[in-house]
Scaffold this active site. Structure first.
Site, PDB file in Angstrom:
ATOM      1  N   HIS A 186       0.837  -1.213   0.000  1.00 39.44           N
ATOM      2  CA  HIS A 186       0.000   0.000   0.000  1.00 39.44           C
ATOM      3  C   HIS A 186       0.872   1.264   0.000  1.00 39.44           C
ATOM      4  CE1 HIS A 186      -3.549   2.497   1.163  1.00 39.44           C
ATOM      5  NE2 HIS A 186      -2.612   3.240   1.724  1.00 39.44           N
ATOM      6  N   GLU A 187       1.761   1.345   0.985  1.00 42.47           N
ATOM      7  CA  GLU A 187       2.619   2.535   1.069  1.00 42.47           C
ATOM      8  C   GLU A 187       3.539   2.599  -0.155  1.00 42.47           C
ATOM      9  OE1 GLU A 187       1.658   4.632   3.186  1.00 42.47           O
ATOM     10  OE2 GLU A 187       0.470   3.262   4.431  1.00 42.47           O
ATOM     11  N   HIS A 239       1.836   4.474  -2.828  1.00 40.26           N
ATOM     12  CA  HIS A 239       1.977   5.932  -2.639  1.00 40.26           C
ATOM     13  C   HIS A 239       3.354   6.383  -3.131  1.00 40.26           C
ATOM     14  CE1 HIS A 239      -1.611   6.895  -0.363  1.00 40.26           C
ATOM     15  NE2 HIS A 239      -1.376   5.988   0.563  1.00 40.26           N
ATOM     16  N   GLU A 297      -4.593   7.795  -2.822  1.00 42.30           N
ATOM     17  CA  GLU A 297      -5.136   6.530  -2.316  1.00 42.30           C
ATOM     18  C   GLU A 297      -5.506   5.586  -3.460  1.00 42.30           C
ATOM     19  OE1 GLU A 297      -5.001   5.305   0.640  1.00 42.30           O
ATOM     20  OE2 GLU A 297      -4.198   7.149   1.494  1.00 42.30           O
TER      21      GLU A 297
HETATM   22 ZN   LIG Z   1      -2.754   5.331   2.005  1.00 45.64          ZN
END
Ligand SMILES: [Zn+2]
Length: 493
Positions: free
Chosen positions: A264-265, A268, A294
């Site tokens: 997830h990170e 980003h 996101e």
């Molecule tokens: Zn996030």
């Protein structure tokens, strides 16, 4: 004449960048390795740096620069013209707030975050309650300074996602709720007998760190420009495309938690690392909005990372790292385990289907807090009531309830909808991408770079050049909660 003007703009951007860089490093340090009491002094420093930043963006030199840029608008190149537009927005948003109030807010925010940490650890909502109320009071007050005639919650939403309103959110969440509630119920029933036992035993943290390292390579993170740290609540901080920090939290008996945090990170980070070189160091050189951000992180985490094809790609290496813990677990079983749908207490651990129900609860609560209909003291009770209503579960403690997220303690009010909208954006990217190439074949064969190249070309390289709604619609057409619901239905039902 423009040459001089561009030089002044460049000097201004450099100073803004340096202040942002310093505050970012302090904040990253505070969230990772600094000792707990460092918050007391850090608050003061952050307050001073914020004052400098405030004075820089609203001072007479900035005003003169902005006026000169606006006067020369027709002769400017598109990048500089865009910078003038963003500068005007920042100026208007900042200048309306009295400087002493702003500096006080920044100090209070640091303290609030610090108190939240203790309150969460000790399950003491009462300790945090006055700070929480203060953060909402500030948000409402500042929103009214910024737009006295507008609904303050809409102003907050707009600050995270240009063009987003409470009305648009109501429509989106309304459409989504209709489809999502039955999908979640069916999916939970279907996965009720999936046994997650094999990934709920102790997986040594040292080995989980090796997995993080491997996953960073799999999704193509350049370790010369991206580093991984540890924190309570994983987040990403970017200083520029040359320095992006991602974080994770290791739980010994939940290896999937850190695994998916890293992905997830990492999503980003990929966005920030993929900003075009031409705009990298100026004010256009980072992601354009929270929902677009996101949509990247959740795309990698869920659409890519929780696909059967991805499990097929990474399971052999995981077996090697954790041997003999995953012996006898085949791809299908592993995929079923990491996509098990089950109503749960904690948002960050929620499955892909029920996740947006967690967001809807926060959306409803923060909207009512902003309107004054609710006070901080009402939040635990309302929180628990909605968890029962939406997810059918009882909340045993505030620690696992209203105190679980860092956002409100940091004054991030109006941020939560970005997660749900970002998830929905992702399903629409997948649909568009699928028209050009076989996405699952790319994942299965480890060619994640093909997916990243698509996103880089359509989104990352533009940085803040194009407003989020316009950017998204130019790729996918209007936001449609049903595309996301169709994707979930196909995957889980
Ligand atoms: Zn996030």
């Amino acid at each position: 004449m423009n040459e001089k003007l561009l030089e002044r703009l460049e000097a201004y951007e450099k100073t803004c960048f340096a202040l942002g860089h310093a505050m970012g490093i302090l904040s990253y340090d505070g969230n990772t390795s600094a000792p707990p009491k460092s918050a007391i002094v850090r608050g003061e420093t952050m307050g001073e740096l914020s004052r400098m930043s405030y004075e820089l963006t609203t001072g007479p030199e900035a005003v003169k620069l902005l006026e000169d840029l606006e006067a020369a608008k027709d002769t400017l190149d598109p990048v500089t013209r865009r910078k003038a537009v963003l500068m005007r927005r920042i100026f208007d948003e900042t200048d309306c707030i009295p400087v002493d109030e702003y500096v006080e807010y920044v100090k209070q925010r640091e303290e609030s975050e610090h108190v939240w940490k203790t309150a969460k650890q000790t399950n003491d909502f009462k300790l945090f309650e006055p700070y929480l109320q203060k953060m909402f009071d500030y948000a409402r007050k500042f929103a009214l300074y910024r737009a006295p005639d507008k609904d303050p919650y809409t102003t907050q939403l707009d600050s995270f996602e240009k063009g987003l309103t409470a009305e648009k959110c109501d429509k989106f969440f309304g459409d989504l709720k209709k489809r999502l509630v039955p999908i979640a119920a069916k999916a939970a029933e279907k996965s009720a007998d999936i046994d997650v036992g094999p990934i709920s035993v102790p997986f040594p943290v040292e080995k989980q760190k090796l997995l993080s390292d491997y996953l960073m390579d799999v999704i193509g993170l350049d370790k010369e420009r991206c580093a991984l740290g540890e924190t309570e609540h994983p987040f990403t901080t970017d200083f520029s495309k040359y320095d992006v920090r991602i974080t994770t939290h290791y739980y010994e008996t939940m290896p999937a938690a850190s695994m998916y945090s890293v992905i997830h990170e990492g999503g980003h980070a990929l966005y920030e690392l993929g900003i075009g070189d031409d705009i990298a160091l100026g004010m256009l050189g980072s992601g354009v909005s929270m929902a677009i951000h996101e949509s990247q992180s959740r795309f990698y985490e869920n659409i890519v990372g929780r696909s059967e094809a991805f499990c097929e790609l990474v399971l052999p290496k995981m077996k090697e790292i954790f041997s003999p813990l995953l012996d006898g677990v085949d791809v299908k079983t592993f995929w079923k385990m990491v996509t098990k749908v089950q109503p749960s207490l904690v948002r960050t651990e929620a499955d892909e289907v029920t996740y947006c129900l967690h967001i809807m609860i926060r959306y409803e609560l923060e909207k009512k807090m902003m309107s004054g209909e609710l006070k901080a003291g009402d939040l635990p009770g309302e929180w628990n009531r909605l968890y029962k209503e939406y997810l059918g579960i009882d909340v045993p403690s505030d620690k696992e309830g209203v105190l679980q997220d860092v956002h409100w303690s940091e004054g991030l009010i109006g941020y939560f909808p970005s997660y749900a909208i970002g998830s929905a954006y992702g399903a629409q990217y997948l649909k568009e991408m699928g028209k050009e190439f076989d996405v699952w074949e790319a994942v299965r064969s480890g060619n994640i770079a093909k997916i990243s190249a698509w996103l880089e070309n359509k989104i990352w390289r533009h940085g803040k050049m194009i407003d989020p709604c316009e950017l998204f619609e130019s790729i996918c057409g209007p936001l449609d909660a049903n595309v996301f619901a169709d994707y979930l239905e196909q995957k889980y039902i």
